[in-house]
Motif scaffolding. Structure first.
Motif, PDB file in Angstrom:
ATOM      1  N   SER A 383       0.817  -1.207   0.000  1.00  0.00           N
ATOM      2  CA  SER A 383       0.000   0.000   0.000  1.00  0.00           C
ATOM      3  C   SER A 383       0.855   1.263   0.000  1.00  0.00           C
ATOM      4  N   LYS A 384       1.968   1.246   0.715  1.00  0.00           N
ATOM      5  CA  LYS A 384       2.849   2.415   0.700  1.00  0.00           C
ATOM      6  C   LYS A 384       3.408   2.660  -0.689  1.00  0.00           C
ATOM      7  N   ASN A 385       3.614   1.598  -1.453  1.00  0.00           N
ATOM      8  CA  ASN A 385       4.159   1.741  -2.797  1.00  0.00           C
ATOM      9  C   ASN A 385       3.094   2.090  -3.831  1.00  0.00           C
ATOM     10  N   ASN A 386       1.883   1.561  -3.672  1.00  0.00           N
ATOM     11  CA  ASN A 386       0.868   1.678  -4.722  1.00  0.00           C
ATOM     12  C   ASN A 386      -0.207   2.718  -4.457  1.00  0.00           C
ATOM     13  N   CYS A 387      -0.331   3.186  -3.231  1.00  0.00           N
ATOM     14  CA  CYS A 387      -1.399   4.135  -2.892  1.00  0.00           C
ATOM     15  C   CYS A 387      -0.798   5.513  -2.637  1.00  0.00           C
ATOM     16  N   LYS A 388      -0.514   6.223  -3.708  1.00  0.00           N
ATOM     17  CA  LYS A 388       0.154   7.521  -3.611  1.00  0.00           C
ATOM     18  C   LYS A 388      -0.819   8.687  -3.639  1.00  0.00           C
ATOM     19  N   PHE A 389      -1.806   8.656  -4.535  1.00  0.00           N
ATOM     20  CA  PHE A 389      -2.709   9.792  -4.701  1.00  0.00           C
ATOM     21  C   PHE A 389      -3.950   9.336  -5.458  1.00  0.00           C
ATOM     22  N   VAL A 390      -4.932  10.229  -5.543  1.00  0.00           N
ATOM     23  CA  VAL A 390      -6.104  10.021  -6.385  1.00  0.00           C
ATOM     24  C   VAL A 390      -6.180  11.195  -7.357  1.00  0.00           C
ATOM     25  N   GLU A 391      -7.017  11.050  -8.379  1.00  0.00           N
ATOM     26  CA  GLU A 391      -7.096  12.087  -9.400  1.00  0.00           C
ATOM     27  C   GLU A 391      -7.818  13.332  -8.881  1.00  0.00           C
ATOM     28  N   ASP A 392      -7.579  14.442  -9.558  1.00  0.00           N
ATOM     29  CA  ASP A 392      -8.180  15.720  -9.163  1.00  0.00           C
ATOM     30  C   ASP A 392      -9.661  15.791  -9.503  1.00  0.00           C
ATOM     31  N   ASP A 393     -10.104  15.025 -10.492  1.00  0.00           N
ATOM     32  CA  ASP A 393     -11.501  15.104 -10.876  1.00  0.00           C
ATOM     33  C   ASP A 393     -12.143  13.721 -10.830  1.00  0.00           C
ATOM     34  N   GLY A 394     -13.471  13.694 -10.940  1.00  0.00           N
ATOM     35  CA  GLY A 394     -14.218  12.440 -10.866  1.00  0.00           C
ATOM     36  C   GLY A 394     -14.903  12.293  -9.526  1.00  0.00           C
ATOM     37  N   ASP A 395     -15.959  11.533  -9.492  1.00  0.00           N
ATOM     38  CA  ASP A 395     -16.712  11.321  -8.267  1.00  0.00           C
ATOM     39  C   ASP A 395     -16.401   9.999  -7.585  1.00  0.00           C
ATOM     40  N   VAL A 396     -15.799   9.056  -8.318  1.00  0.00           N
ATOM     41  CA  VAL A 396     -15.336   7.801  -7.734  1.00  0.00           C
ATOM     42  C   VAL A 396     -13.845   7.689  -8.052  1.00  0.00           C
ATOM     43  N   LEU A 397     -13.041   7.562  -7.020  1.00  0.00           N
ATOM     44  CA  LEU A 397     -11.591   7.700  -7.164  1.00  0.00           C
ATOM     45  C   LEU A 397     -10.877   6.458  -6.659  1.00  0.00           C
ATOM     46  N   TRP A 398      -9.788   6.135  -7.328  1.00  0.00           N
ATOM     47  CA  TRP A 398      -8.976   4.988  -6.932  1.00  0.00           C
ATOM     48  C   TRP A 398      -7.535   5.438  -6.729  1.00  0.00           C
ATOM     49  N   TYR A 399      -6.874   4.778  -5.816  1.00  0.00           N
ATOM     50  CA  TYR A 399      -5.469   5.102  -5.588  1.00  0.00           C
ATOM     51  C   TYR A 399      -4.644   4.851  -6.844  1.00  0.00           C
ATOM     52  N   GLN A 400      -3.702   5.753  -7.088  1.00  0.00           N
ATOM     53  CA  GLN A 400      -2.764   5.646  -8.204  1.00  0.00           C
ATOM     54  C   GLN A 400      -1.341   5.726  -7.645  1.00  0.00           C
ATOM     55  N   LYS A 401      -0.402   5.417  -8.499  1.00  0.00           N
ATOM     56  CA  LYS A 401       1.012   5.557  -8.093  1.00  0.00           C
ATOM     57  C   LYS A 401       1.820   6.175  -9.221  1.00  0.00           C
TER      58      LYS A 401
END
Length: 401
Positions: A383-401
């Motif tokens: 999770s520390k490696n893969n869960c960096k941020f989410v996108e600025d737009d959209g109503d349903v968001l997923w972790y990105q890296k």
């Protein structure tokens, strides 16, 4: 990979999510969530699957667990008084083995007490609010937790779990904020900040989070919602509190002052080393476990986050992870680890019914039930490696890296 699309279904749900027939970008969900459709389950549907007795609270039963945990802590303390004596009388090396074992066990038992106070904060300890508040205040204060202050903000966390603006902790940064903080000109999925790609840097960052993350959250709202002013759980006028909660915050602070005074007096009698060995290191161990537990419950690539257009209570409550820490730790942690989904759905349900309730709701929740039994250290690193941020737009968001 093209953005996946969320399709809406027209059933009324618990909460006030806006209904729309428009497609919503999910901002590249993980591969196993490419066809993700937001849940239309209602709280009543889920509750109807749970045996009614699972919602019954017993003060005697709950107090029995407090006695159970305090007995373990007392027995361990007594055993600890023999460690240095064994080093003198048996072998000089024994304390170097026994003290670390003591601290690990103590941190686990202390965390059990922390979780029982957590039960009090939710009203799951008994049917009596005054008893819940008194027991929770005593137990949490003993671990330097401002009980009422935490209780107030934690209730907001439950109401707004996984909402980008309403949740209270582990708020994922947006791409633009993450980019600015890391000093990256234009971050895409082809890299990360320098620290994030250096194993030693990641280890240091993770160590600081596990040991100091919990007190940092209390002291300066670390990983919480951003506010225009400096925010702390120790400030009665902080924006995380309502005006009528002022007295509770003050009482919480007085409880902490009483415990700190007792520790200072103990140190004057028996020395600082005794306080460190018998209490402080165990306290730091509680910080480790609480941060580990809560981070992994709420930070995973499978967990969606929401903005107003798609959020409701049930969707937020389902955005958490059940994770086994092994049968021993699950037991001493009162199953807060492997029944967290049902806890978010029904926070006042006593923990000793949560395992049965979890099994009961799995069939109703179906694909919306998230469980991951990856070893917690491996899951933490992932999770520390893969869960960096989410996108600025959209109503349903997923972790990105």
């Amino acid at each position: 990979m093209a953005p996946a699309v969320i399709r809406r279904v027209g059933k009324a749900d618990h909460g006030s999510a806006k209904r729309s027939s428009q497609a919503v970008s999910t901002n590249r969900p993980p591969d196993d969530q490419k066809d993700f459709v937001v849940s239309d389950l209602t709280l009543k549907e889920i509750k109807d699957a749970i045996p009614p007795h699972c919602f019954e609270r017993s003060l005697v039963h709950s107090l029995g667990w407090v006695a159970h945990d305090l007995a373990l802590i007392g027995a361990l303390f007594y055993a600890g008084t023999w460690i240095d004596k064994l080093g003198s009388s048996v072998h000089w090396s024994l304390p170097f083995v026994l003290w670390p074992a003591y601290w690990v066990a103590q941190s686990v038992f202390f965390t059990g007490i922390w979780i029982l106070a957590h039960e009090c904060g939710h009203g799951g300890f008994s049917d009596y609010k005054s008893v819940n508040n008194l027991v929770g205040f005593i137990l949490h204060s003993s671990l330097l937790v401002p009980f009422f202050s935490w209780k107030y903000s934690h209730a907001k966390h439950h109401k707004g779990n996984a909402h980008m603006k309403r949740d209270m902790v582990f708020i994922p940064p947006t791409r633009s904020k993450y980019t600015a903080e890391k000093g990256l000109a234009n971050h895409h999925n082809d890299g990360d900040g320098i620290l994030g790609h250096i194993p030693l840097g990641m280890l240091y960052e993770t160590f600081c989070m596990l040991i100091f993350g919990w007190p940092a959250y209390l002291f300066r709202n670390a990983s919480g919602q951003p506010y225009p002013e400096w925010t702390s759980h120790y400030f009665p006028t902080a924006p995380i509190f309502e005006k009528h909660q002022y007295t509770g915050v003050v009482i919480s602070n007085l409880g902490l002052l009483a415990v700190i005074s007792a520790l200072t007096y103990t140190g004057s009698l028996y020395g600082l080393a005794a306080v460190v060995k018998y209490y402080l290191i165990g306290y730091l161990g509680v910080n480790f476990w609480i941060t580990m537990l809560t981070f992994l419950q709420h930070t995973d690539v499978k967990v969606p986050h929401y903005r107003d257009g798609q959020f409701n209570f049930v969707r937020g409550a389902l955005s958490t992870v059940d994770r086994s820490f092994g049968s021993v730790l699950n037991y001493f942690f009162h199953h807060i680890t492997d029944t967290h989904v049902v806890h978010h759905l029904f926070a006042s349900m006593p923990f000793y019914h949560a395992v049965e309730a979890t099994e009961a709701v799995k069939g109703v929740l179906g694909k919306y039930y998230i469980r991951d039994d990856t070893h917690f250290f491996a899951a933490l690193w992932r999770s520390k490696n893969n869960c960096k941020f989410v996108e600025d737009d959209g109503d349903v968001l997923w972790y990105q890296k």
